[in-house]
Design a protein around this motif. Sequence first.
Motif, PDB file in Angstrom:
ATOM      1  N   ASP A  78       0.846  -1.189   0.000  1.00  0.00           N
ATOM      2  CA  ASP A  78       0.000   0.000   0.000  1.00  0.00           C
ATOM      3  C   ASP A  78       0.888   1.247   0.000  1.00  0.00           C
ATOM      4  O   ASP A  78       2.021   1.216   0.485  1.00  0.00           O
ATOM      5  CB  ASP A  78      -0.878  -0.018   1.257  1.00  0.00           C
ATOM      6  CG  ASP A  78      -1.820   1.168   1.319  1.00  0.00           C
ATOM      7  OD1 ASP A  78      -2.384   1.548   0.275  1.00  0.00           O
ATOM      8  OD2 ASP A  78      -2.011   1.721   2.418  1.00  0.00           O
TER       9      ASP A  78
ATOM     10  N   GLY B 207       0.174   3.815   1.698  1.00  0.00           N
ATOM     11  CA  GLY B 207       0.072   4.402   3.027  1.00  0.00           C
ATOM     12  C   GLY B 207       0.773   3.580   4.094  1.00  0.00           C
ATOM     13  O   GLY B 207       1.629   4.075   4.810  1.00  0.00           O
ATOM     14  N   VAL B 208       0.436   2.316   4.202  1.00  0.00           N
ATOM     15  CA  VAL B 208       0.959   1.446   5.253  1.00  0.00           C
ATOM     16  C   VAL B 208       2.489   1.313   5.120  1.00  0.00           C
ATOM     17  O   VAL B 208       2.972   0.653   4.209  1.00  0.00           O
ATOM     18  CB  VAL B 208       0.272   0.059   5.199  1.00  0.00           C
ATOM     19  CG1 VAL B 208       0.869  -0.875   6.234  1.00  0.00           C
ATOM     20  CG2 VAL B 208      -1.235   0.210   5.392  1.00  0.00           C
ATOM     21  N   TYR B 209       3.218   1.940   6.016  1.00  0.00           N
ATOM     22  CA  TYR B 209       4.686   2.026   5.962  1.00  0.00           C
ATOM     23  C   TYR B 209       5.161   2.530   4.585  1.00  0.00           C
ATOM     24  O   TYR B 209       6.272   2.221   4.159  1.00  0.00           O
ATOM     25  CB  TYR B 209       5.347   0.682   6.308  1.00  0.00           C
ATOM     26  CG  TYR B 209       4.845   0.065   7.594  1.00  0.00           C
ATOM     27  CD1 TYR B 209       5.055   0.710   8.808  1.00  0.00           C
ATOM     28  CD2 TYR B 209       4.135  -1.126   7.591  1.00  0.00           C
ATOM     29  CE1 TYR B 209       4.581   0.165   9.993  1.00  0.00           C
ATOM     30  CE2 TYR B 209       3.651  -1.679   8.777  1.00  0.00           C
ATOM     31  CZ  TYR B 209       3.872  -1.033   9.963  1.00  0.00           C
ATOM     32  OH  TYR B 209       3.405  -1.560  11.126  1.00  0.00           O
ATOM     33  N   GLY B 210       4.307   3.284   3.906  1.00  0.00           N
ATOM     34  CA  GLY B 210       4.610   3.763   2.557  1.00  0.00           C
ATOM     35  C   GLY B 210       5.034   5.221   2.546  1.00  0.00           C
ATOM     36  O   GLY B 210       5.291   5.828   3.593  1.00  0.00           O
ATOM     37  N   MET B 211       5.075   5.790   1.358  1.00  0.00           N
ATOM     38  CA  MET B 211       5.672   7.112   1.175  1.00  0.00           C
ATOM     39  C   MET B 211       4.663   8.264   1.190  1.00  0.00           C
ATOM     40  O   MET B 211       5.058   9.430   1.116  1.00  0.00           O
ATOM     41  CB  MET B 211       6.440   7.154  -0.148  1.00  0.00           C
ATOM     42  CG  MET B 211       7.691   6.280  -0.171  1.00  0.00           C
ATOM     43  SD  MET B 211       8.979   6.876   0.964  1.00  0.00           S
ATOM     44  CE  MET B 211       8.963   5.563   2.179  1.00  0.00           C
ATOM     45  N   SER B 212       3.361   7.967   1.275  1.00  0.00           N
ATOM     46  CA  SER B 212       2.387   9.060   1.121  1.00  0.00           C
ATOM     47  C   SER B 212       2.527  10.121   2.209  1.00  0.00           C
ATOM     48  O   SER B 212       2.432  11.321   1.933  1.00  0.00           O
ATOM     49  CB  SER B 212       0.959   8.505   1.048  1.00  0.00           C
ATOM     50  OG  SER B 212       0.680   7.676   2.146  1.00  0.00           O
TER      51      SER B 212
ATOM     52  N   THR C 186      -1.816  -4.215   0.787  1.00  0.00           N
ATOM     53  CA  THR C 186      -0.729  -4.333   1.748  1.00  0.00           C
ATOM     54  C   THR C 186      -0.510  -5.810   2.089  1.00  0.00           C
ATOM     55  O   THR C 186      -1.418  -6.639   1.914  1.00  0.00           O
ATOM     56  CB  THR C 186      -1.028  -3.467   2.999  1.00  0.00           C
ATOM     57  OG1 THR C 186       0.121  -3.479   3.848  1.00  0.00           O
ATOM     58  CG2 THR C 186      -2.234  -3.981   3.779  1.00  0.00           C
TER      59      THR C 186
END
Lengths: 243, 243
Positions: free
Chosen positions: A82, A84-89, A111
């Motif tokens: 994803d 968002g989930v531990y992501g870059m957003s 995710t």
Amino acid sequence: MSKLYVVGIGPGNYENMTIRAVQALKDCDLIVGYTVYVDLVKEYFPEKEFLTTAMTKEVERCSLALEEAHKGKNVAMICSGDSGVYGMSALIYELRGETSEPQVEVIPGLTAACSGAALLGAPLTHDFAVISLSDRLTKWETIVDRLRHAAQADLSIAIYNPCSKGRPDHLKKACDILLEYLPKDRICGICRNIGRREESAQILTLEELKQAEVDMFCTVFIGNAMCKSINGKMVTPRGYRHV
Amino acid sequence: MSKLYVVGIGPGNYENMTIRAVQALKDCDLIVGYTVYVDLVKEYFPEKEFLTTAMTKEVERCSLALEEAHKGKNVAMICSGDSGVYGMSALIYELRGETSEPQVEVIPGLTAACSGAALLGAPLTHDFAVISLSDRLTKWETIVDRLRHAAQADLSIAIYNPCSKGRPDHLKKACDILLEYLPKDRICGICRNIGRREESAQILTLEELKQAEVDMFCTVFIGNAMCKSINGKMVTPRGYRHV
């Protein structure tokens, strides 16, 4: 105005990408990402321009994506799983600050909690927690505290980053903490290389998990008290049969 | 041997479905699901055969899907969001029992935690819990206990089923419990009708959330201690800027 898409590409294979993610990658002028993820999508969009940065260079990578968008390019910044989930957003929004330029569109993706669960069976049918064992950005004490609370609350747990270079025994330590609250025979699962050629899933007990070998391509699942193994699948009933 | 796909269709629009989910719906002979979700996919696959059951008829719906697969049809059983997270995959495995017929393939989809987070900004960049407020299958005391532990562990929380007929004040009660641990000005968010025509997102404080009107098409997000509002977006930094 140019656009910056923050795209969750899911586990890595084309089939597990959303229509919307594929469309964004088709529409953009430039794809930015960590080298390994860029290599995953390159074969599906070979005609695109690519920019890659190394693993721990998150700020550099996001700044680069914003910069290229400011120059007028439509940019897709890709994240595994994803966005968002531990992501870059979040980092993209932080670095952009109190302005609306460039326009940012966050495109969610599968995710590993969801794609890994599907591979193991159905371990996350009920309330659950997602906890990363990486202590690069989080104090180990905080991680331990979260594991303790999740176990006490009888939440299923999806564990991200169970291991990496420099911290090979984090999963073993996490299992020791969980074993203070949970029985040795609690059903657990390991997924490896989800959505990739060498994809595999394994069901084992919490005691066995403590001794299991994991690497950075693994996602680990801890069952809740209802979780059981049915015909080789890790299954958490929600109680529909007893209404 | 016929096949039973358990398909997570994501929030409901075509764009947020995965390539794999679309392919399964194209390949199957029959689509089974709760009436509302079947209506969502009907417009994209009008030529298919459909079977629907009412909202609380989960066992009936899954038995029907298994029965039709046993008769030789390739069946797609659809779930909103992910097929695992509060979805039907566990019940399918439970009802199938210790046999491998029909063949079951669980196809993951975007759960509201991910699709809603993308709409609000980036609230789930760090460890989080997913908790449903529905007490139809779970004791209210268990739900309360999970909320308490999640708040104490500083987990972000994605709240599913914040309200429904017969339990209009569950979110208000949940906020009262969270306010025992979290400050009144903690950043929270509400998503409505994710991926549908009337899609909307709202950022507010925990104190305001207590008074907010929600319905069964809402997903609610409670920020962790790091969460902030940046240019109208709900953002949980992970700390990349301080490495």
